[in-house]
Design an enzyme around this catalytic site. Structure first.
Site, PDB file in Angstrom:
ATOM      1  N   ALA A 133     -39.997 -28.784 -13.987  1.00 56.43           N
ATOM      2  CA  ALA A 133     -41.192 -27.935 -13.933  1.00 56.43           C
ATOM      3  C   ALA A 133     -41.477 -27.383 -15.323  1.00 56.43           C
ATOM      4  CB  ALA A 133     -40.997 -26.795 -12.928  1.00 56.43           C
ATOM      5  N   GLY A 134     -42.228 -28.159 -16.105  1.00 58.89           N
ATOM      6  CA  GLY A 134     -42.608 -27.735 -17.445  1.00 58.89           C
ATOM      7  C   GLY A 134     -44.066 -27.284 -17.434  1.00 58.89           C
ATOM      8  N   TRP A 159     -35.176 -24.726 -21.334  1.00 59.45           N
ATOM      9  CA  TRP A 159     -35.981 -24.425 -22.530  1.00 59.45           C
ATOM     10  C   TRP A 159     -36.161 -22.914 -22.705  1.00 59.45           C
ATOM     11  CZ3 TRP A 159     -35.438 -28.934 -24.343  1.00 59.45           C
ATOM     12  CH2 TRP A 159     -35.747 -30.088 -23.612  1.00 59.45           C
ATOM     13  N   THR A 161     -35.867 -19.688 -24.591  1.00 61.05           N
ATOM     14  CA  THR A 161     -35.721 -19.252 -25.974  1.00 61.05           C
ATOM     15  C   THR A 161     -34.839 -18.008 -26.065  1.00 61.05           C
ATOM     16  OG1 THR A 161     -37.930 -20.099 -26.428  1.00 61.05           O
ATOM     17  CG2 THR A 161     -36.975 -18.621 -28.058  1.00 61.05           C
ATOM     18  N   ARG A 272     -46.092 -27.978 -61.401  1.00 56.55           N
ATOM     19  CA  ARG A 272     -45.684 -29.384 -61.519  1.00 56.55           C
ATOM     20  C   ARG A 272     -46.590 -30.132 -62.494  1.00 56.55           C
ATOM     21  NH1 ARG A 272     -41.825 -33.290 -61.532  1.00 56.55           N
ATOM     22  NH2 ARG A 272     -42.493 -35.195 -60.453  1.00 56.55           N
ATOM     23  N   GLN A 341     -46.670 -33.317 -48.628  1.00 57.34           N
ATOM     24  CA  GLN A 341     -47.331 -34.322 -49.463  1.00 57.34           C
ATOM     25  C   GLN A 341     -47.580 -33.801 -50.875  1.00 57.34           C
ATOM     26  OE1 GLN A 341     -47.762 -37.330 -48.324  1.00 57.34           O
ATOM     27  NE2 GLN A 341     -48.830 -38.244 -50.056  1.00 57.34           N
ATOM     28  N   GLY A 344     -44.595 -34.119 -52.833  1.00 57.56           N
ATOM     29  CA  GLY A 344     -44.126 -35.484 -53.026  1.00 57.56           C
ATOM     30  C   GLY A 344     -42.684 -35.661 -52.567  1.00 57.56           C
ATOM     31  N   GLU A 368     -45.047 -22.599 -24.719  1.00 49.27           N
ATOM     32  CA  GLU A 368     -46.023 -21.726 -24.053  1.00 49.27           C
ATOM     33  C   GLU A 368     -47.289 -22.497 -23.664  1.00 49.27           C
ATOM     34  OE1 GLU A 368     -46.573 -17.672 -24.804  1.00 49.27           O
ATOM     35  OE2 GLU A 368     -44.686 -17.447 -25.881  1.00 49.27           O
ATOM     36  N   THR A 370     -48.356 -26.859 -23.683  1.00 51.38           N
ATOM     37  CA  THR A 370     -48.726 -27.863 -24.685  1.00 51.38           C
ATOM     38  C   THR A 370     -50.208 -27.748 -25.015  1.00 51.38           C
ATOM     39  OG1 THR A 370     -49.346 -29.547 -23.064  1.00 51.38           O
ATOM     40  CG2 THR A 370     -47.006 -29.444 -23.709  1.00 51.38           C
TER      41      THR A 370
END
Length: 390
Positions: A133-134, A159, A161, A272, A341, A344, A368, A370
């Site tokens: 039961a999710g 699940w 927390t 950088r 990204q 890098g 809480e 999806t």
């Protein structure tokens, strides 16, 4: 009229942001990498939050709490998540776990448990999900059977927390199998020390490794009837009302981690050097950073608007809570991926925090409810005409 004059934070809210940021920068951020690497509970953050009364800021003053409104609570969670998402689950889950008591509990329950939470005598977790039961929380199998002046609970919650760390648990259980979600589920407060309560091993997770996620086992756990939250059969309604409010705190987590990743990416891009100049001078990167900043701010404004509705209990909170959680978490995932990204190859290593932020951000799209469920919720609200303008 908007709930925020000229869309600005009040002086009080701005002071709260600054105070939390100071605590987070000094006493939480320095341990964030170690908490993740060692997959350990952030005890340093827990102590710092308790000392500054930010561990459960939502508890009303009449029960010994700070009495923070929904926006102030959002600011606390956002600023802690900017430094460490695992640590932000301390105030977030304390609200999630205790809000059913605050919404529907008896005055006796409120004084006892909200008071204990405010004093730092134990955290509060929320037990709704189960192995089968999710998203379909109504399919839960945990049972509560009346026996004289007591209730006896049997079942497994998954699940959960901060399970094992928290001392108090709001548990949803079936009290009338025939009625199911329409009056067949009730809510109870279970204590860690109750006979028959035990915990599974911590889950090995992609992110938020500093916040333990474990199963909670209820083996003939006998509790007094006075620990029922609200009337019998009102548990599912209370659970859904709670999520309307607490989805806003997940949006705040998402905004916080996205802001943290953006901050780091901006500093890195200015330092950088490649091809004889800072990479921040390349237009392609500037456009990426601009999109990141734009979306973080859009998510923040939606989250604050939802917080205003949470505080007032507006009819359209269900839409705004789902929308803020969904949008902000999608933004958090995009922004943290882009931050990796920007760095890098360095971004792909644990020597830099953005890969941790990316892993932590992912859960905000899942727990809480999806984001697929959030879109179902939003669509139903729109089709029912329950949505207003700012």
């Amino acid at each position: 009229m908007s709930e925020f004059p000229l869309y600005a934070l009040s002086e009080e809210h701005q002071a709260i942001r600054e105070a939390v940021r100071a605590v987070a920068d000094a006493k939480i951020a320095p341990f964030a990498a170690a908490v993740d690497e060692e997959a350990r509970y952030p005890h340093e953050a827990a102590a710092a939050l308790l000392a500054s009364d930010f561990h459960a800021p939502h508890v009303p003053e009449q029960y010994g709490g700070a009495g923070a409104d929904a926006l102030a609570t959002v600011l606390v969670i956002e600023e802690v998540a900017r430094a460490c998402v695992s640590s932000s689950l301390i105030p977030a889950v304390n609200k999630l776990g205790s809000l059913p008591v605050q919404i529907a509990g008896s005055e006796e329950l409120k004084k006892h448990y909200l008071g204990a939470l405010a004093r730092g005598e134990g955290g509060f977790s929320y037990c709704l999900s189960e192995p089968d039961a999710g998203s379909d929380a109504g399919g839960m199998k945990t049972r509560a059977v009346r026996d004289g002046d007591d209730w006896v609970l049997d079942g497994v919650k998954r699940w959960i927390t901060n399970a094992g760390e928290s001392d108090f648990y709001t548990v949803m259980a079936v009290t009338d199998p025939e009625k199911k979600t329409r009056g067949g589920i009730s809510a109870f407060v279970v204590e860690k020390s109750d006979e028959g309560v035990s915990f599974g091993a911590p889950e090995k997770k992609l992110g938020i490794k500093g916040s333990p996620t474990r199963e909670v086992y209820l083996d003939k756990v006998r509790i007094p009837a006075s620990r029922m939250i609200g009337e019998e059969g009102t548990g599912f309604t209370t659970a859904m009302q709670t999520l309307d409010h607490t989805r806003v705190t997940i949006a705040a987590q998402a905004v916080g981690v996205a802001q943290g990743a953006l901050d780091y990416a901006l500093d890195y891009a200015k330092e950088r050097q490649q091809f004889g100049k800072a990479i921040a001078e390349f237009q392609g990167l500037q456009f990426m950073l601009a999109d990141m900043g734009m979306k973080v701010e859009a998510a923040r404004q939606m989250t604050y608007a939802a917080a205003g509705r949470s505080e007032r209990g507006d009819d359209d909170l269900t839409f705004f809570g789902a929308a803020a959680k969904c949008f902000a978490s999608d933004v958090a995932m995009e922004v943290t991926v882009n931050a990796v990204q920007v760095l890098g190859g360095y971004g792909f290593t644990r020597d830099y925090p953005v890969e941790r932020m990316m892993r932590d951000a992912k859960i905000t799209q899942i727990y809480e409810g999806t984001n697929q469920v959030q879109r179902i919720v939003m669509a139903r609200q729109l089709l029912a005409g329950v949505q207003s303008e700012l």
